[in-house]
Design a protein around this motif. Sequence first.
Motif, PDB file in Angstrom:
ATOM      1  N   SER A   9      -6.099   7.359   2.050  1.00 42.24           N
ATOM      2  CA  SER A   9      -7.452   7.272   1.482  1.00 42.24           C
ATOM      3  C   SER A   9      -8.323   6.347   2.319  1.00 42.24           C
ATOM      4  O   SER A   9      -9.531   6.567   2.444  1.00 42.24           O
ATOM      5  CB  SER A   9      -7.421   6.841   0.017  1.00 42.24           C
ATOM      6  OG  SER A   9      -7.129   5.485  -0.114  1.00 42.24           O
ATOM      7  N   GLU A  10      -7.742   5.323   2.943  1.00 40.87           N
ATOM      8  CA  GLU A  10      -8.487   4.459   3.866  1.00 40.87           C
ATOM      9  C   GLU A  10      -8.948   5.277   5.079  1.00 40.87           C
ATOM     10  O   GLU A  10     -10.069   5.121   5.556  1.00 40.87           O
ATOM     11  CB  GLU A  10      -7.641   3.268   4.324  1.00 40.87           C
ATOM     12  CG  GLU A  10      -7.256   2.295   3.227  1.00 40.87           C
ATOM     13  CD  GLU A  10      -8.377   1.340   2.817  1.00 40.87           C
ATOM     14  OE1 GLU A  10      -9.536   1.518   3.238  1.00 40.87           O
ATOM     15  OE2 GLU A  10      -8.068   0.402   2.069  1.00 40.87           O
TER      16      GLU A  10
ATOM     17  N   MET B 214       0.832  -1.180   0.000  1.00 38.51           N
ATOM     18  CA  MET B 214       0.000   0.000   0.000  1.00 38.51           C
ATOM     19  C   MET B 214       0.877   1.244   0.000  1.00 38.51           C
ATOM     20  O   MET B 214       1.807   1.331   0.783  1.00 38.51           O
ATOM     21  CB  MET B 214      -0.847   0.047   1.272  1.00 38.51           C
ATOM     22  CG  MET B 214      -2.261  -0.312   1.101  1.00 38.51           C
ATOM     23  SD  MET B 214      -3.173  -0.106   2.664  1.00 38.51           S
ATOM     24  CE  MET B 214      -4.681  -0.755   2.056  1.00 38.51           C
ATOM     25  N   THR B 215       0.550   2.198  -0.820  1.00 37.29           N
ATOM     26  CA  THR B 215       1.275   3.460  -0.823  1.00 37.29           C
ATOM     27  C   THR B 215       0.745   4.352   0.300  1.00 37.29           C
ATOM     28  O   THR B 215      -0.326   4.100   0.862  1.00 37.29           O
ATOM     29  CB  THR B 215       1.080   4.198  -2.159  1.00 37.29           C
ATOM     30  OG1 THR B 215      -0.292   4.578  -2.269  1.00 37.29           O
ATOM     31  CG2 THR B 215       1.506   3.331  -3.345  1.00 37.29           C
TER      32      THR B 215
ATOM     33  N   ARG C  71     -11.254  -3.460   5.955  1.00 36.14           N
ATOM     34  CA  ARG C  71     -10.224  -2.418   5.890  1.00 36.14           C
ATOM     35  C   ARG C  71      -9.097  -2.752   6.871  1.00 36.14           C
ATOM     36  O   ARG C  71      -7.913  -2.644   6.528  1.00 36.14           O
ATOM     37  CB  ARG C  71     -10.845  -1.066   6.223  1.00 36.14           C
ATOM     38  CG  ARG C  71      -9.859   0.080   6.155  1.00 36.14           C
ATOM     39  CD  ARG C  71     -10.509   1.421   6.435  1.00 36.14           C
ATOM     40  NE  ARG C  71     -11.289   1.820   5.266  1.00 36.14           N
ATOM     41  CZ  ARG C  71     -12.593   2.118   5.309  1.00 36.14           C
ATOM     42  NH1 ARG C  71     -13.262   2.063   6.450  1.00 36.14           N
ATOM     43  NH2 ARG C  71     -13.221   2.481   4.218  1.00 36.14           N
TER      44      ARG C  71
ATOM     45  N   GLU D 273      -0.521   7.275  -0.018  1.00 38.32           N
ATOM     46  CA  GLU D 273      -1.804   7.837  -0.446  1.00 38.32           C
ATOM     47  C   GLU D 273      -2.940   6.817  -0.284  1.00 38.32           C
ATOM     48  O   GLU D 273      -4.046   7.165   0.101  1.00 38.32           O
ATOM     49  CB  GLU D 273      -1.729   8.345  -1.884  1.00 38.32           C
ATOM     50  CG  GLU D 273      -2.961   9.105  -2.319  1.00 38.32           C
ATOM     51  CD  GLU D 273      -3.404  10.203  -1.341  1.00 38.32           C
ATOM     52  OE1 GLU D 273      -4.624  10.298  -1.089  1.00 38.32           O
ATOM     53  OE2 GLU D 273      -2.550  10.954  -0.824  1.00 38.32           O
ATOM     54  N   GLU D 274      -2.676   5.541  -0.556  1.00 38.04           N
ATOM     55  CA  GLU D 274      -3.703   4.507  -0.367  1.00 38.04           C
ATOM     56  C   GLU D 274      -4.068   4.366   1.110  1.00 38.04           C
ATOM     57  O   GLU D 274      -5.248   4.194   1.446  1.00 38.04           O
ATOM     58  CB  GLU D 274      -3.223   3.174  -0.935  1.00 38.04           C
ATOM     59  CG  GLU D 274      -3.174   3.149  -2.450  1.00 38.04           C
ATOM     60  CD  GLU D 274      -2.477   1.916  -3.007  1.00 38.04           C
ATOM     61  OE1 GLU D 274      -2.867   1.471  -4.101  1.00 38.04           O
ATOM     62  OE2 GLU D 274      -1.533   1.399  -2.361  1.00 38.04           O
TER      63      GLU D 274
END
Length: 192
Positions: free
Chosen positions: A8-9, A1-2, A44, A4-5
Motif C-alpha cells: 500500500s505504501e 509492517m505486513t 514513508r 499488504e501495508e
Amino acid sequence: MTEEEVLSEFRASEALLEGHFKLSSGRHSAHYLQCARVLMDPMRASRLAAALAAKLPRELRAEIDTVVSPAMGGIIIGHEMGRALGKEAMFLERPDGTFGFRRGFGLKPGEKVIVVEDVVTTGLSSKEAMKAVENAGGEVLALVSIVNRSGGDVEFDVPYHALVEITFPTYAEDEIPAELAAVPVTKPGSRK
C-alpha cells in the motif's frame, strides 16, 4: 509492517508500475517497483526503514557498526536504516564499473557491516557490494532489502532479511512471453 501495508505504501506513491520493463538485472517483467518514488517521501522512507530494522534479530542489531548501501537505489533506504539503527551510513559507487568507496568513505579493519538494498532480484549487485565491503576490510553480517523479488532463486553467504517478498515473474531475454513482448519495453533502473 505486513506485506499488504508495504504494497500500500508503493501504491500510494504510484511506485508499483505495470507495463514491460527491462530490470537492472537484464531480466524483463510486467511489473516494476520504483523504490525511488516510494522513498521520495521522507516519512514513508523512515517508516519502511524502521519496519525493516525491527525485522532484524536483536543479536544482529547489537553487532552492527555501519550500514553500507550501493548507489543509486540503496542510498536513501541505507541512510534511513542508519537512522533507524543509530549507526553511520555510507554508500558504494561504480565510477569505473566496479563498486568501491569514494568521497572519503572507508571502513576500519573488521568493521561489522550490514549491506542495505532497495530491491534484490538476481543478487548480483548485492554480491558485488558485499565483495567491495570485504575488500575494504569490513565484515558483512547480513544483507537487507525492502523487497526480495528473487523468488528464492538466490543464495548469499550471509543471512538475508527482506521487508517483503514479491514474486512477480521475471524473464530472460530469450523467454519473454508473446503478450509481454508485444508491449514496448522501458528501462527504468539506475544502470544503463
